[in-house]
Design a protein around this motif. Structure first.
Motif, short mmCIF file in Angstrom:
data_model
loop_
_atom_site.label_atom_id
_atom_site.label_comp_id
_atom_site.label_asym_id
_atom_site.label_seq_id
_atom_site.Cartn_x
_atom_site.Cartn_y
_atom_site.Cartn_z
N CYS A 58 62.04 104.23 19.41
CA CYS A 58 63.07 104.41 19.49
C CYS A 58 63.69 105.73 19.02
O CYS A 58 63.00 106.65 18.74
N ARG A 89 70.28 95.28 19.34
CA ARG A 89 68.84 96.07 19.77
C ARG A 89 68.58 95.99 21.43
O ARG A 89 68.09 97.13 21.78
N HIS A 90 69.02 95.27 22.02
CA HIS A 90 68.68 95.18 23.60
C HIS A 90 69.55 96.05 24.22
O HIS A 90 69.37 96.64 25.38
N ILE A 91 70.79 96.75 23.47
CA ILE A 91 71.62 97.58 24.28
C ILE A 91 71.25 99.01 23.52
O ILE A 91 71.10 99.93 24.31
N GLY A 93 68.56 99.99 22.03
CA GLY A 93 66.98 100.46 22.32
C GLY A 93 66.28 100.74 21.00
O GLY A 93 65.14 101.26 20.85
N ARG A 96 63.49 97.18 15.54
CA ARG A 96 63.94 96.13 14.71
C ARG A 96 64.37 96.87 13.25
O ARG A 96 65.42 96.60 12.60
N GLN A 99 67.37 99.23 13.44
CA GLN A 99 68.62 98.60 13.82
C GLN A 99 68.98 97.88 12.57
O GLN A 99 70.24 97.82 12.24
N PRO A 136 71.93 98.10 29.47
CA PRO A 136 71.14 97.86 28.24
C PRO A 136 69.38 98.12 28.68
O PRO A 136 69.20 98.10 29.96
N PHE A 137 68.77 98.49 27.58
CA PHE A 137 67.37 98.56 27.70
C PHE A 137 66.73 97.19 28.28
O PHE A 137 65.79 97.24 29.01
N ARG A 138 67.10 96.10 27.80
CA ARG A 138 66.52 94.86 27.81
C ARG A 138 67.74 94.08 28.35
O ARG A 138 68.28 93.33 27.57
N PRO A 139 68.21 94.07 29.70
CA PRO A 139 69.03 93.08 30.19
C PRO A 139 68.86 91.55 30.05
O PRO A 139 67.88 91.45 30.06
N HIS A 140 69.94 91.00 29.66
CA HIS A 140 69.56 89.43 29.55
C HIS A 140 70.20 88.89 30.83
O HIS A 140 70.67 89.28 31.71
#
Length: 142
Positions: A58, A89-91, A93, A96, A99, A136-140
């Motif tokens: 991160c 966190r998914h936005i 990056g 844990r 964050q 986002p880094f991890r899109p849903h």
């Protein structure tokens, strides 16, 4: 056994003196003409895996930054300018641990009166973005 394998791969001429001319194999002496080269010369070399991905870090861990409730300029990067909600966190990056630290410090800064609760300060609207909330880094899924 090894001699049979070498004959199979290099042909019958590799055990004689013509080995050097045909295959580049050198024997140590004329008495050892029937011996084969050592297998350790043909072992693979040690190297790093070229397909292994670099470990993602991160941005706060990479720059060795610890969030502080008095650093409102940094903390405001992780708050939505329209709703005042903290990005997930998914936005952002972030890892844990960082964050959780950021969320704790934002709440501390809001309760101390350094940050607005409902929206982002206008002073910090033109700051450079650490991440893009629209991508986002991890899109849903939805």
């Amino acid at each position: 056994m090894l001699r049979l394998l070498m004959r199979r791969y290099l042909g019958p001429a590799c055990i004689h003196t013509s080995c050097v001319r045909q295959h580049g194999i050198r024997h140590s002496s004329s008495a050892e003409n029937n011996t084969l080269p050592s297998i350790s010369d043909d072992m693979p070399i040690e190297m790093k895996n070229p397909f292994e991905k670099e470990k993602q870090q991160c941005i706060l861990c990479k720059m060795q930054i610890t969030p502080d409730f008095k650093n409102v300029k940094l903390l405001s990067q992780f708050v939505s300018p329209y709703t005042g909600q903290i990005y997930g966190r998914h936005i952002t990056g972030l890892c844990r641990h960082k964050q959780q630290q950021v969320e704790k410090e934002i709440r501390k800064a809001q309760s101390a009166g350094f940050m607005a609760i409902a929206l982002k300060e206008l002073v910090f609207m033109r700051d450079p973005k650490l991440f893009d909330p629209d991508r986002p880094f991890r899109p849903h899924k939805y």
